[in-house]
Design an enzyme around this catalytic site. Structure first.
Site, short mmCIF file in Angstrom:
data_model
loop_
_atom_site.label_atom_id
_atom_site.label_comp_id
_atom_site.label_asym_id
_atom_site.label_seq_id
_atom_site.Cartn_x
_atom_site.Cartn_y
_atom_site.Cartn_z
N ASP A 124 49.89 41.44 158.56
CA ASP A 124 48.55 40.88 158.73
C ASP A 124 48.56 39.54 159.47
O ASP A 124 47.49 38.99 159.76
CB ASP A 124 47.89 40.68 157.35
N SER B 179 53.62 51.72 155.00
CA SER B 179 52.34 51.30 154.44
C SER B 179 52.41 51.15 152.93
O SER B 179 52.64 52.13 152.21
CB SER B 179 51.25 52.32 154.79
#
Ligand SMILES: O=C(O)C1=C[C@@H](OP(=O)(O)O)[C@@H](O)[C@H](O)C1
Ligand SMILES: C=C(OP(=O)(O)O)C(=O)O
Length: 450
Positions: free
Chosen positions: A327, A174
């Site tokens: 994404d 992340s």
């Protein structure tokens, strides 16, 4: 419900060839960081091409609440008068980060080592997302936090008065966690180290170096070891935000599945930590080329040309590519449904903690529109129907998730029957000009009640 008002139902339908140029907005990740680092520098940062989506506007508002001056000069130009590392004031009110995981997690990091207290909240989507992944490493600096059960917002963060530097190996791939720790490390004495096994987007590292911080990245057996020297004076910058590859994905994928299309998407940032979708599409046989490849502001940039691609084949997307296209899985799975054969997307557990559980949302919408899908905890696979053979015809729930809404509106452009999305309101968080940009190319996408 839309993030900011009543739901906005939208529909897209089979469209003629898409043609022309698609000028997508500025990069969302770089826009957030421009405002936050501008607020932590001493003096005036100028930003050109800022994404004026709701997520970034909410970060701008937050920076004002912490004492920086943030001024919209018009035409995508912004000015930030920073207060310096450790110079944040205590906000008088709750900080509302709307729909933005990046906004809230980076801002929590940025304030975590200054002795002030702030309470954060967001919309229903953000308030259901995990924050312990950020507050756990922030606690190592001496930061305290109290939130709802499960580490959810609303949450109050009490900044450490006497922060110590931290060495932290991120347990999840992340960039938001990595960035929160680095931003907290700015106001800790000594060296803060973040280690990541898999490379995630490196905009924070690049921009911190640009603002004058001492930061190094070494590739070791443990992974990428990033070392930041704390308490620098950040120097204000003139920033030109490149256009967002994650937004470019939508007109690119729309062109690939729409007969006769030929679309140019100019000036797209192709930082290797972001460009995994385009590599994957090319591996599938997409007619996608990079034109005019060049370097701008230290980042690789090119114009993308996407043409209708009826010969795409399903592939196994390499797991180690996931972070560089995290994404883009929603819109990739739409393209996969127009390819021949199975597209396997594994190692994508992180999709379950985005604005929605994106595996569940995509599976539900694909099945409703006549596409066969298989799903596991950290993978899903789409069985392509082949070009022009996706039935469509169903309404899909966007779950307050802009990427789910846009992915299914792209699907409708190539499907046999129109595809409806219950709420396109969240699109404004990252791509406020999505509808006019797509209709400008010839796409039939509009608000359903028009
Ligand atoms: O750092 C960033 O700007 C982002 C990191 C990614 O999230 P994670 O860090 O949670 O993977 C991505 O999904 C998000 O849209 C933007
Ligand atoms: C996951 C996303 O954003 P965030 O985490 O900032 O809400 C996204 O834009 O797809």
């Amino acid at each position: 419900m839309s993030a900011h008002g009543a739901p906005i139902p939208m529909t897209s339908r089979k469209s003629g060839p898409l043609k022309g140029e698609a000028h997508v907005p500025g990069d969302k990740s770089i826009s957030h960081r421009s405002l936050i680092l501008g607020a932590m520098a001493v003096g005036e940062t100028r930003i050109t091409g800022l994404l004026e989506g709701q997520d970034v506007l909410d970060t701008g508002k937050a920076m004002r609440a912490f004492g920086a001056e943030v001024e919209d000069l018009g035409g995508g130009n912004w000015r930030v008068q920073g207060v310096g590392v450790g110079g944040f004031a205590e906000p008088e009110n709750v900080i509302d980060c709307g729909n933005s995981g990046t906004g809230v997690r980076l801002i929590m990091g940025a304030m975590a080592t200054t002795p002030i207290t702030a309470t954060f909240t967001g919309d229903a989507s953000l308030n259901s997302r995990p924050m312990a992944r950020v507050t756990d490493p922030l606690a190592l600096f001496g930061t305290k936090s109290v939130g709802r059960s499960g580490g959810r917002l609303p949450m109050t963060i009490v900044g450490a008065a006497d922060p110590v530097p931290v060495r932290y190996a991120t347990p999840v791939p992340s960039a938001q966690v990595k960035s929160a720790v680095l931003l907290a490390g700015l106001n800790a004495p000594g060296k803060t180290v973040v280690i990541e096994k898999e490379a995630t987007r490196d905009h924070t590292e690049r921009m911190l170096a640009g603002f004058g911080a001492e930061i190094t990245t070494e590739l070791t057996d443990e992974g990428r070891v990033i070392t930041l020297t704390g308490q620098p004076e950040l120097k204000p910058q003139d920033i030109v935000v490149p256009r967002d590859p994650s937004s470019a994905a939508f007109p690119v994928c729309a062109a690939l599945i729409t007969e006769g299309s030929d679309v140019l998407v100019p000036n797209i940032g192709l930082n290797p930590t972001r460009a995994g979708l385009f590599t994957t599409l090319r591996d599938m046989g997409a007619n996608l080329t990079y034109e005019n490849a060049r370097e701008e502001g230290g980042e690789p940039v090119a114009d993308l040309r996407a043409r209708y691609s009826p010969d795409m084949k399903g592939i196994e997307v390499p797991e180690d590519r996931a972070a560089s296209m995290i994404d883009e899985y929603p819109v990739l799975s739409v393209v996969a449904s127009f390819a021949t054969g199975r597209t396997m997307m594994a190692g994508v557990k992180e999709l379950r903690v985005k604005e929605s559980d994106r595996i569940s949302a995509m599976v539900a919408g694909l099945v409703a529109n006549g596409v066969q899908v298989e799903e596991g905890e950290d993978w899903y696979a789409v069985d392509g129907k082949g070009p022009g053979s996706v039935p469509g015809g169903a309404e899909v729930q966007s779950h307050l998730d802009h990427r789910i809404a846009m992915a299914f509106l792209v699907m409708g452009l190539g499907a046999e029957n129109p595809v409806r999305v219950d709420d396109g309101g969240p699109i404004a968080t990252s791509f406020p000009i999505f509808e006019p940009l797509m209709t400008g190319l010839g796409a039939q996408v509009h608000r359903s009640n028009r």
